[in-house]
Design a protein around this motif. Structure first.
Motif, PDB file in Angstrom:
ATOM      1  N   MET A 112       1.008  -0.837   0.401  1.00  0.00           N
ATOM      2  CA  MET A 112      -0.418  -0.017   0.363  1.00  0.00           C
ATOM      3  C   MET A 112       0.797   1.436   0.633  1.00  0.00           C
ATOM      4  O   MET A 112       1.470   1.363   0.942  1.00  0.00           O
ATOM      5  N   LYS A 113       0.717   2.044  -0.958  1.00  0.00           N
ATOM      6  CA  LYS A 113       1.284   3.585  -0.511  1.00  0.00           C
ATOM      7  C   LYS A 113       1.070   4.985  -0.529  1.00  0.00           C
ATOM      8  O   LYS A 113      -0.105   4.855  -0.544  1.00  0.00           O
ATOM      9  N   PHE A 114       1.347   5.800   0.331  1.00  0.00           N
ATOM     10  CA  PHE A 114       1.178   6.549   0.554  1.00  0.00           C
ATOM     11  C   PHE A 114       1.986   7.971   0.578  1.00  0.00           C
ATOM     12  O   PHE A 114       2.665   7.236  -0.088  1.00  0.00           O
ATOM     13  N   ALA A 115       0.691   9.247  -0.406  1.00  0.00           N
ATOM     14  CA  ALA A 115       2.102  10.099  -0.659  1.00  0.00           C
ATOM     15  C   ALA A 115       1.430  11.199   0.436  1.00  0.00           C
ATOM     16  O   ALA A 115       0.442  11.282   0.545  1.00  0.00           O
ATOM     17  N   VAL A 116       2.879  11.391   1.040  1.00  0.00           N
ATOM     18  CA  VAL A 116       2.700  12.576   1.648  1.00  0.00           C
ATOM     19  C   VAL A 116       3.463  14.355   1.024  1.00  0.00           C
ATOM     20  O   VAL A 116       4.006  14.337   0.136  1.00  0.00           O
ATOM     21  N   ILE A 117       2.305  14.672   0.697  1.00  0.00           N
ATOM     22  CA  ILE A 117       2.864  16.521   0.079  1.00  0.00           C
ATOM     23  C   ILE A 117       3.505  16.991   0.963  1.00  0.00           C
ATOM     24  O   ILE A 117       3.291  17.194   1.530  1.00  0.00           O
ATOM     25  N   VAL A 118       4.414  17.258   0.174  1.00  0.00           N
ATOM     26  CA  VAL A 118       5.586  18.702   0.783  1.00  0.00           C
ATOM     27  C   VAL A 118       5.125  19.660  -0.170  1.00  0.00           C
ATOM     28  O   VAL A 118       5.151  20.350  -1.438  1.00  0.00           O
ATOM     29  N   PHE A 119       5.378  20.763   0.625  1.00  0.00           N
ATOM     30  CA  PHE A 119       4.448  21.989   0.460  1.00  0.00           C
ATOM     31  C   PHE A 119       6.020  22.365   1.162  1.00  0.00           C
ATOM     32  O   PHE A 119       6.006  22.842   1.658  1.00  0.00           O
ATOM     33  N   PRO A 120       6.070  24.210   0.542  1.00  0.00           N
ATOM     34  CA  PRO A 120       7.423  24.906   1.266  1.00  0.00           C
ATOM     35  C   PRO A 120       6.438  25.152   2.220  1.00  0.00           C
ATOM     36  O   PRO A 120       5.888  26.056   2.378  1.00  0.00           O
ATOM     37  N   GLY A 121       6.839  24.594   3.651  1.00  0.00           N
ATOM     38  CA  GLY A 121       7.208  25.859   4.882  1.00  0.00           C
ATOM     39  C   GLY A 121       6.193  24.409   5.237  1.00  0.00           C
ATOM     40  O   GLY A 121       6.200  24.271   6.717  1.00  0.00           O
ATOM     41  N   SER A 122       5.867  23.412   4.380  1.00  0.00           N
ATOM     42  CA  SER A 122       5.444  21.310   5.268  1.00  0.00           C
ATOM     43  C   SER A 122       6.584  21.917   6.003  1.00  0.00           C
ATOM     44  O   SER A 122       7.434  21.523   6.466  1.00  0.00           O
ATOM     45  N   ASN A 123       6.310  21.044   7.456  1.00  0.00           N
ATOM     46  CA  ASN A 123       7.259  20.915   8.855  1.00  0.00           C
ATOM     47  C   ASN A 123       6.754  19.245   9.480  1.00  0.00           C
ATOM     48  O   ASN A 123       7.628  18.807   9.794  1.00  0.00           O
ATOM     49  N   CYS A 124       5.174  18.152   9.414  1.00  0.00           N
ATOM     50  CA  CYS A 124       5.379  17.172   9.528  1.00  0.00           C
ATOM     51  C   CYS A 124       5.325  16.001   8.379  1.00  0.00           C
ATOM     52  O   CYS A 124       4.937  15.111   8.917  1.00  0.00           O
ATOM     53  N   ASP A 125       6.115  16.304   7.517  1.00  0.00           N
ATOM     54  CA  ASP A 125       6.080  15.376   6.632  1.00  0.00           C
ATOM     55  C   ASP A 125       7.043  14.246   6.836  1.00  0.00           C
ATOM     56  O   ASP A 125       6.550  13.165   6.756  1.00  0.00           O
ATOM     57  N   HIS A 126       7.703  14.720   7.349  1.00  0.00           N
ATOM     58  CA  HIS A 126       8.675  13.703   7.771  1.00  0.00           C
ATOM     59  C   HIS A 126       8.118  12.578   8.761  1.00  0.00           C
ATOM     60  O   HIS A 126       8.348  11.199   8.657  1.00  0.00           O
ATOM     61  N   ASP A 127       7.438  13.765   9.616  1.00  0.00           N
ATOM     62  CA  ASP A 127       6.583  12.518  11.149  1.00  0.00           C
ATOM     63  C   ASP A 127       5.727  11.538  10.491  1.00  0.00           C
ATOM     64  O   ASP A 127       5.877  10.885  10.615  1.00  0.00           O
ATOM     65  N   ALA A 128       4.865  12.236   9.294  1.00  0.00           N
ATOM     66  CA  ALA A 128       3.923  10.973   8.774  1.00  0.00           C
ATOM     67  C   ALA A 128       4.665  10.290   7.722  1.00  0.00           C
ATOM     68  O   ALA A 128       3.724   9.237   8.006  1.00  0.00           O
ATOM     69  N   PHE A 129       5.323  10.805   7.201  1.00  0.00           N
ATOM     70  CA  PHE A 129       6.536   9.262   6.527  1.00  0.00           C
ATOM     71  C   PHE A 129       6.863   8.970   7.397  1.00  0.00           C
ATOM     72  O   PHE A 129       6.795   7.312   7.502  1.00  0.00           O
ATOM     73  N   HIS A 130       7.315   9.160   9.018  1.00  0.00           N
ATOM     74  CA  HIS A 130       7.809   7.819   9.704  1.00  0.00           C
ATOM     75  C   HIS A 130       7.092   7.524  10.025  1.00  0.00           C
ATOM     76  O   HIS A 130       6.721   5.855   9.807  1.00  0.00           O
ATOM     77  N   ALA A 131       5.497   8.059  10.151  1.00  0.00           N
ATOM     78  CA  ALA A 131       4.578   6.994  10.617  1.00  0.00           C
ATOM     79  C   ALA A 131       4.623   5.825  10.138  1.00  0.00           C
ATOM     80  O   ALA A 131       3.782   4.563   9.895  1.00  0.00           O
ATOM     81  N   VAL A 132       4.203   6.528   8.645  1.00  0.00           N
ATOM     82  CA  VAL A 132       3.084   5.274   7.483  1.00  0.00           C
ATOM     83  C   VAL A 132       4.757   3.836   7.518  1.00  0.00           C
ATOM     84  O   VAL A 132       3.979   2.887   7.221  1.00  0.00           O
ATOM     85  N   LYS A 133       5.773   4.828   7.164  1.00  0.00           N
ATOM     86  CA  LYS A 133       6.267   3.098   6.460  1.00  0.00           C
ATOM     87  C   LYS A 133       7.220   2.817   8.126  1.00  0.00           C
ATOM     88  O   LYS A 133       7.532   1.780   7.234  1.00  0.00           O
ATOM     89  N   ASP A 134       8.367   4.103   9.054  1.00  0.00           N
ATOM     90  CA  ASP A 134       8.856   2.951  10.101  1.00  0.00           C
ATOM     91  C   ASP A 134       7.981   2.371  10.993  1.00  0.00           C
ATOM     92  O   ASP A 134       8.046   1.323  11.102  1.00  0.00           O
ATOM     93  N   VAL A 135       6.476   2.742  11.009  1.00  0.00           N
ATOM     94  CA  VAL A 135       6.004   2.369  12.259  1.00  0.00           C
ATOM     95  C   VAL A 135       4.868   0.952  11.287  1.00  0.00           C
ATOM     96  O   VAL A 135       4.461   0.293  12.109  1.00  0.00           O
ATOM     97  N   LEU A 136       4.370   1.777  10.837  1.00  0.00           N
ATOM     98  CA  LEU A 136       3.507   0.632   9.709  1.00  0.00           C
ATOM     99  C   LEU A 136       3.708   0.356   8.757  1.00  0.00           C
ATOM    100  O   LEU A 136       2.733  -1.100   8.334  1.00  0.00           O
ATOM    101  N   GLY A 137       5.144  -0.329   8.234  1.00  0.00           N
ATOM    102  CA  GLY A 137       5.389  -0.647   7.236  1.00  0.00           C
ATOM    103  C   GLY A 137       4.751  -0.346   6.586  1.00  0.00           C
ATOM    104  O   GLY A 137       5.056  -1.589   5.199  1.00  0.00           O
TER     105      GLY A 137
END
Lengths: 241, 86
Positions: free
Chosen positions: A1-26
């Motif tokens: 399953m693939k999650f897209a995390v959209i990055v806007f100029p000034g996004s700062n929780c993009d890496h937290d979302a990425f980590h939660a989905v990829k590293d925690v949820l696998g």
């Protein structure tokens, strides 16, 4: 399953979302820059928190015009699950994908703290695995989370059961003291009429591991994985095809 | 052409900033200030041949970006090059 995390100029929780989905949820996760015009076959879209375009003018007001938002709108229109967290929620409001608007917090303070929210609806892709009225302890971090909409729109939200999260105390009761920002009817999060677009001010992605104080947010990401696995999302298959 | 756009919160919308300012004024002794509503002010330089066209362009960008119709309303003033309101 693939999650897209959209990055806007000034996004700062993009890496937290990425980590939660990829590293925690696998699950699979990919960053998608706001200038891009397609979502690269994502099954789920996350608009993360932050301060897109410096919050200039109004929160989310400029990000809504980013090229990627056309792809997000089409994805949402075909039933694809979209989650807007904090600034991502503000962008969804400005883009008209969810109704209402945000005002400054009633005490004009930026609130960065853990709060309790009650799950009001469990038939959205992001709350499917929650129990009815389950109370989640997750953090907020915002200065403009005071949800507002017209009385007419509020009635529609109630009739359509679109209020998904409310701020409550630890016992799960709505009180004025438990409302951190003055939101109308203690609203912390809502969904679209089609139920596949969900926005909330609290940060579930920052509450996915006990090491950071709470893992209560993980259930939202597990929910969408189950929803997609069960095929309960009408049209989501089409969107990802 | 020049246009001024004044964006304010609708009367039905609570303005926490305006409330804080009026409270501050009261504590400074200005009890005569009964209410304050805070808004935003924009000055637009427009390539438009007529005041009608300037007004319609200013109104279009106000609708699209400058104001959020859920919570805000706006008022436009169109000026000529000598800053006279027209």
């Amino acid at each position: 399953m693939k999650f897209a995390v959209i990055v806007f100029p000034g996004s700062n929780c993009d890496h937290d979302a990425f980590h939660a989905v990829k590293d925690v949820l696998g699950q699979g996760a990919e960053f998608v820059w706001h200038k891009e015009t397609d979502l690269r076959g994502a099954d789920v879209v996350i608009l993360p928190g932050g301060f897109s375009h410096g919050d200039y003018l109004r929160t989310g007001a400029i990000a809504r015009f980013s090229p990627v938002m056309n792809a997000v709108k089409s994805f949402a229109a075909t039933g694809g699950p979209v989650l807007g967290i904090c600034n991502g929620f503000q962008i969804l409001l400005e883009a008209g994908l969810l109704p209402g608007a945000m005002l400054r917090n009633r005490d004009l303070k930026f609130h960065c703290e853990h709060v309790h929210v009650r799950v009001e609806q469990t038939d959205t892709p992001f709350t499917l695995a929650c129990g009815p009225k389950q109370v989640l302890r997750i953090p907020i971090a915002h200065g403009e989370g005071n949800y507002f909409t017209s009385q007419e729109e509020l009635r529609r939200l109630e009739q359509n059961r679109q209020i998904v999260f409310r701020y409550v105390n630890a016992a799960g009761v709505v009180t004025d003291d438990a409302n951190p920002n003055g939101s109308l009817e203690s609203i912390a999060g809502i969904c679209s009429e089609g139920r596949n677009v969900v926005g909330l001010m609290p940060h579930p992605e920052r509450a996915c591991e006990l090491a950071v104080g709470s893992a209560d947010g993980l259930v939202m990401f597990e929910s969408v994985v189950s929803a997609l696995a069960q095929g309960t999302l009408t049209g989501a298959e089409r969107a990802s095809a | 052409m020049r246009a001024r756009v004044f964006v304010t919160l609708k009367p039905s919308v609570f303005d926490p900033q305006g409330r804080t300012i009026v409270d501050a004024l009261h504590s400074l002794g200005y009890g005569g200030v009964e209410d304050v509503r805070q808004g935003k002010y924009f000055e637009l330089e427009l390539a438009a041949e007529s005041s009608d066209k300037a007004r319609s362009l200013a109104s279009e960008v106000a609708d699209k970006l400058l104001a959020n119709p859920v919570i805000e309303s706006y008022r436009i003033e169109v000026m000529d090059s000598r800053d006279t309101q027209i």
